[in-house]
Design a protein around this motif. Structure first.
Motif, short mmCIF file in Angstrom:
data_model
loop_
_atom_site.label_atom_id
_atom_site.label_comp_id
_atom_site.label_asym_id
_atom_site.label_seq_id
_atom_site.Cartn_x
_atom_site.Cartn_y
_atom_site.Cartn_z
N GLU A 1 -2.10 -8.85 -11.07
CA GLU A 1 -2.72 -7.60 -11.51
C GLU A 1 -2.21 -6.44 -10.68
O GLU A 1 -2.19 -6.51 -9.45
CB GLU A 1 -4.24 -7.68 -11.37
CG GLU A 1 -4.91 -8.68 -12.30
CD GLU A 1 -4.81 -8.31 -13.76
OE1 GLU A 1 -4.81 -7.10 -14.08
OE2 GLU A 1 -4.72 -9.22 -14.59
N GLY A 2 -1.82 -5.37 -11.35
CA GLY A 2 -1.52 -4.11 -10.67
C GLY A 2 -0.31 -4.12 -9.75
O GLY A 2 -0.28 -3.37 -8.78
N LEU A 3 0.70 -4.92 -10.04
CA LEU A 3 1.91 -4.91 -9.21
C LEU A 3 2.66 -3.61 -9.45
O LEU A 3 2.72 -3.12 -10.57
CB LEU A 3 2.81 -6.11 -9.55
CG LEU A 3 2.17 -7.49 -9.39
CD1 LEU A 3 3.17 -8.57 -9.76
CD2 LEU A 3 1.63 -7.70 -8.00
N THR A 4 3.24 -3.06 -8.38
CA THR A 4 3.89 -1.76 -8.51
C THR A 4 4.98 -1.59 -7.46
O THR A 4 5.07 -2.37 -6.51
CB THR A 4 2.85 -0.62 -8.38
OG1 THR A 4 3.47 0.61 -8.75
CG2 THR A 4 2.28 -0.52 -6.98
N VAL A 5 5.80 -0.58 -7.64
CA VAL A 5 6.76 -0.15 -6.62
C VAL A 5 6.09 1.02 -5.92
O VAL A 5 5.98 2.11 -6.48
CB VAL A 5 8.11 0.28 -7.25
CG1 VAL A 5 9.06 0.78 -6.17
CG2 VAL A 5 8.74 -0.87 -8.03
N ALA A 6 5.56 0.78 -4.72
CA ALA A 6 4.81 1.81 -4.01
C ALA A 6 5.70 2.99 -3.64
O ALA A 6 5.30 4.15 -3.76
CB ALA A 6 4.16 1.22 -2.77
#
Length: 114
Positions: A71-76
């Motif tokens: 859930e909610g994986l991203t490239v910060a």
């Protein structure tokens, strides 16, 4: 911007799914209603790696990836992030309910005595 965001899902050493190129307008940035769904069928226990990319190099700025128990994986920030995970086992379905026995015939009172 949506046109900067892309990802590849690697499982078992093969790309099994990739993001489709974004062809909409970037005018609204990451529009609040922009969402894309993909379908993939993977066996539980398979090791996967999600490679998330941002072509401009400033991170996904609010975009995220969810699926397969993640859930909610991203490239910060920056241009790339990788996340390894194992495809989760689905909860077992409860067994089907046994059929009910047929109803018993109605019990009639005994005939009156003469």
């Amino acid at each position: 911007w949506p046109s900067e965001v892309s990802w590849d899902l690697w499982c078992g050493g093969t790309v099994v799914l990739s993001s489709a190129p974004y062809t909409g307008s970037d005018e609204c940035g990451l529009c609040p209603d922009f969402q894309t769904e993909y379908g993939v069928s993977l066996s539980p226990g398979v090791e996967c790696e999600l490679v998330m990319k941002d072509s401009y190099g400033d991170g996904w700025e609010g975009a995220s990836w969810s699926g397969l128990g993640q859930e909610g994986l991203t490239v910060a920030s920056g241009s790339e992030e990788k996340k390894s995970f194992v495809v989760p086992f689905a909860s077992p379905s409860p067994p089907p309910l046994a059929p009910l026995p047929p109803p018993s015939p109605p019990q009639l009172p005994p005939p009156p005595l003469p």
